[in-house]
Scaffold this active site. Sequence first.
Site, mmCIF file in Angstrom:
data_model
loop_
_atom_site.group_PDB
_atom_site.id
_atom_site.type_symbol
_atom_site.label_atom_id
_atom_site.label_comp_id
_atom_site.label_asym_id
_atom_site.label_seq_id
_atom_site.Cartn_x
_atom_site.Cartn_y
_atom_site.Cartn_z
ATOM 1 N N ASP A 120 -0.618 4.270 0.666
ATOM 2 C CA ASP A 120 -1.206 5.261 1.580
ATOM 3 C C ASP A 120 -0.555 5.135 2.954
ATOM 4 O O ASP A 120 0.044 4.103 3.281
ATOM 5 C CB ASP A 120 -2.729 5.106 1.683
ATOM 6 C CG ASP A 120 -3.158 3.789 2.334
ATOM 7 O OD1 ASP A 120 -2.532 2.745 2.044
ATOM 8 O OD2 ASP A 120 -4.113 3.803 3.141
ATOM 9 N N ASP A 178 4.836 -6.098 4.551
ATOM 10 C CA ASP A 178 4.123 -5.066 5.321
ATOM 11 C C ASP A 178 4.052 -5.503 6.785
ATOM 12 O O ASP A 178 3.137 -5.142 7.510
ATOM 13 C CB ASP A 178 2.719 -4.869 4.731
ATOM 14 C CG ASP A 178 2.032 -3.609 5.248
ATOM 15 O OD1 ASP A 178 2.737 -2.699 5.715
ATOM 16 O OD2 ASP A 178 0.793 -3.551 5.192
ATOM 17 N N HIS A 236 0.827 -1.211 0.000
ATOM 18 C CA HIS A 236 0.000 0.000 0.000
ATOM 19 C C HIS A 236 0.858 1.256 0.000
ATOM 20 O O HIS A 236 1.909 1.293 0.646
ATOM 21 C CB HIS A 236 -1.026 0.001 1.126
ATOM 22 C CG HIS A 236 -0.490 -0.033 2.528
ATOM 23 N ND1 HIS A 236 -0.331 1.101 3.288
ATOM 24 C CD2 HIS A 236 -0.107 -1.062 3.330
ATOM 25 C CE1 HIS A 236 0.121 0.780 4.489
ATOM 26 N NE2 HIS A 236 0.273 -0.523 4.542
ATOM 27 N N ARG A 275 -9.071 -6.843 18.398
ATOM 28 C CA ARG A 275 -8.218 -7.652 17.518
ATOM 29 C C ARG A 275 -8.692 -9.092 17.646
ATOM 30 O O ARG A 275 -8.899 -9.576 18.760
ATOM 31 C CB ARG A 275 -6.754 -7.556 17.938
ATOM 32 C CG ARG A 275 -6.160 -6.185 17.778
ATOM 33 C CD ARG A 275 -5.807 -5.870 16.330
ATOM 34 N NE ARG A 275 -5.532 -4.453 16.187
ATOM 35 C CZ ARG A 275 -5.097 -3.886 15.075
ATOM 36 N NH1 ARG A 275 -4.891 -4.613 13.991
ATOM 37 N NH2 ARG A 275 -4.889 -2.594 15.030
ATOM 38 N N SER A 306 -3.062 -6.298 11.632
ATOM 39 C CA SER A 306 -4.070 -6.832 10.719
ATOM 40 C C SER A 306 -3.819 -6.371 9.288
ATOM 41 O O SER A 306 -3.479 -5.217 9.056
ATOM 42 C CB SER A 306 -5.461 -6.345 11.136
ATOM 43 O OG SER A 306 -5.685 -6.605 12.497
ATOM 44 N N HIS A 347 2.655 4.088 12.573
ATOM 45 C CA HIS A 347 1.449 4.780 13.079
ATOM 46 C C HIS A 347 1.785 5.782 14.185
ATOM 47 O O HIS A 347 0.890 6.469 14.659
ATOM 48 C CB HIS A 347 0.390 3.804 13.597
ATOM 49 C CG HIS A 347 -0.179 2.903 12.538
ATOM 50 N ND1 HIS A 347 -1.422 2.318 12.646
ATOM 51 C CD2 HIS A 347 0.297 2.498 11.334
ATOM 52 C CE1 HIS A 347 -1.664 1.574 11.585
ATOM 53 N NE2 HIS A 347 -0.619 1.665 10.763
ATOM 54 N N GLU A 350 -5.376 1.026 2.365
ATOM 55 C CA GLU A 350 -5.141 -0.016 3.375
ATOM 56 C C GLU A 350 -5.365 0.535 4.773
ATOM 57 O O GLU A 350 -5.969 -0.115 5.624
ATOM 58 C CB GLU A 350 -3.712 -0.567 3.251
ATOM 59 C CG GLU A 350 -3.526 -1.904 3.974
ATOM 60 C CD GLU A 350 -3.227 -1.785 5.461
ATOM 61 O OE1 GLU A 350 -3.367 -2.800 6.166
ATOM 62 O OE2 GLU A 350 -2.863 -0.686 5.944
ATOM 63 N N GLU A 351 -4.897 1.744 5.017
ATOM 64 C CA GLU A 351 -4.967 2.297 6.373
ATOM 65 C C GLU A 351 -6.378 2.743 6.756
ATOM 66 O O GLU A 351 -6.618 3.153 7.883
ATOM 67 C CB GLU A 351 -3.979 3.467 6.531
ATOM 68 C CG GLU A 351 -2.510 3.096 6.315
ATOM 69 C CD GLU A 351 -1.931 2.185 7.402
ATOM 70 O OE1 GLU A 351 -2.685 1.682 8.252
ATOM 71 O OE2 GLU A 351 -0.701 1.977 7.375
HETATM 72 N N1 BES Z 1 1.250 -2.978 8.080
HETATM 73 C C1 BES Z 1 0.199 -2.859 9.021
HETATM 74 C C2 BES Z 1 -0.158 -4.172 9.688
HETATM 75 C C3 BES Z 1 0.929 -4.855 10.466
HETATM 76 C C4 BES Z 1 1.932 -4.148 11.101
HETATM 77 C C5 BES Z 1 0.919 -6.208 10.568
HETATM 78 C C6 BES Z 1 2.917 -4.813 11.811
HETATM 79 C C7 BES Z 1 1.876 -6.876 11.299
HETATM 80 C C8 BES Z 1 2.900 -6.165 11.911
HETATM 81 C C9 BES Z 1 -1.031 -2.288 8.322
HETATM 82 O O1 BES Z 1 -0.711 -1.177 7.523
HETATM 83 C C10 BES Z 1 -1.997 -1.784 9.347
HETATM 84 O O2 BES Z 1 -1.676 -0.854 10.040
HETATM 85 N N2 BES Z 1 -3.195 -2.370 9.419
HETATM 86 C C11 BES Z 1 -4.233 -1.886 10.264
HETATM 87 C C12 BES Z 1 -5.550 -2.485 9.901
HETATM 88 C C13 BES Z 1 -6.396 -1.696 8.950
HETATM 89 C C14 BES Z 1 -7.737 -2.353 8.755
HETATM 90 C C15 BES Z 1 -6.562 -0.263 9.331
HETATM 91 C C16 BES Z 1 -3.980 -2.275 11.699
HETATM 92 O O3 BES Z 1 -3.403 -3.346 11.964
HETATM 93 O O4 BES Z 1 -4.382 -1.510 12.577
HETATM 94 MN MN MN Z 2 0.910 -1.533 6.347
HETATM 95 MN MN MN Z 3 -0.510 0.588 8.890
#
Ligand code: BES
Ligand code: MN
Ligand code: MN
Length: 462
Positions: free
Chosen positions: A88, A185, A86, A333, A404, A432, A158-159
């Site tokens: 974004d 990712d 992603h 989660r 996730s 984040h 994605e975010e």
């Molecule tokens: N890359 C992350 C997910 C991630 C980070 C998985 C570190 C394993 C280890 C992804 O960009 C992310 O932040 N996903 C969101 C979920 C989405 C539905 C907003 C999350 O996990 O909060």
């Molecule tokens: Mn990510």
């Molecule tokens: Mn993320």
Amino acid sequence: MKNVQNYIAENKERFLEELLELLRIPSVSADSAYRNDVRKTAEYVALKLKKAGAENVEVVPTKGHPIVYADKIINPDLPTVLVYGHYDVQPPDPIDLWDSPPFEPVIKETPLHPGGAIFARGACDDKGQMYMHVKAFEAMLAANELPCNVKFMIEGEEEVGSDNLGDFCESNKERLAADVVLISDTSIIANDVPSITTGLRGLSYLEVEVVGPNKDLHSGVYGGAVGNPINILCEMIASLKDENNHITIPGFYDKVAVVDASERKQMNAAPFSEEAYKNALEIADVHGETGYTTIERASIRPTLDVNGMWGGYIGEGAKTVLPSKAFAKISMRLVPNQSSDEITELFTKHFESIAPDSVKVKVKPHHGGEAAVTPTNTPEYMAAYKAMEQTFGKAPIPERGGGSIPIVALFEKVLGVKTVLMGFGLNSDDIHSPNEHYGLFNYYKGIETIPYFYKHYAELKQ
Ligand code: BES
Ligand code: MN
Ligand code: MN
């Protein structure tokens, strides 16, 4: 392979410059003020894919932000790798906590990144990791050593929950047909402890509103006699966990996949220092579900967390007020076999049932997604394993991740394709958070490792 690695070595500086340029475009998908920048970022990625030698490059508009598609089909008889990533990023807030502006990347050394790290929003999640694939692809093509067909699908939502990606996959099954999805990712345990992510958690995200009296009231005149929605919301949230930090929503654990003792033993044998973990976060103790280790709590167990809460008076000084409304954003989660929709429903029912008659509650679901586990006995896992073993000089450890990526479950459901999660970030890279960064070591290690993945995958799939 020598030629590929030589090409990478010769173009190292440019590969970095291009990533820095990508990081300068603020592609914040959550904030409509950045809409144009998000589109520009998609166009930048598309242009670089084209320059690298990809064909059928397209910036596909959606109801939200565009999806970048590109491919290189060298021989229909060879296996096809679908690269997902992603472009974004998360909002940079709170901005004042950044040591340098989030969209003006700088390189600085840190204790865990003595070779330097790029500080910028998206450096690790996921521009830096996604762009490694574009550069590895360029190198393989330039050296005439691309051993598989490749398709790229790089999204811009994605975010914010990938709202339009499901439809895109449904209506482009043919175009996206592949033997495996390859994603960077996620993280490795440490720069000298390579690992491959073998699972992701699902998510149920919602917002609650608690409404008391029809207007804000004087907290002296009415206080003590009228239900205060903030007090009540706090009590309701507190009651969602018992003294063992077990979630009290009826039915919440019914479908949780139990991880057997040998797998738990294996995951707890991974190098991990709880002392270092606490020190890095400046906390005196960890906190979580009784009966599980920190590693388990953050990967194979479901959670419930308040992400934000507001209401009443939060301005300067004091205002004596009994507020009319209180709000909270809550995420859960989830682990394999829990269904995001079902959990959202269980939460809603329970939350409504525990509200006292003095208030009304509304629950508004946001996005969600299912957990995923990836098997370790597949050609793609073995290919990632061998590739990392070669470039790190050490066998990678399987590791269940806590974050996730909901589209992983979707790829399997809609496209019938399994994923391999070969990430190169560190959990301490502050994704984040303010001061997100990505090690130069990690960026280059990724570019170096990816071509080996293709090589081993092509061999193992024969
Ligand atoms: N890359 C992350 C997910 C991630 C980070 C998985 C570190 C394993 C280890 C992804 O960009 C992310 O932040 N996903 C969101 C979920 C989405 C539905 C907003 C999350 O996990 O909060
Ligand atoms: Mn990510
Ligand atoms: Mn993320």
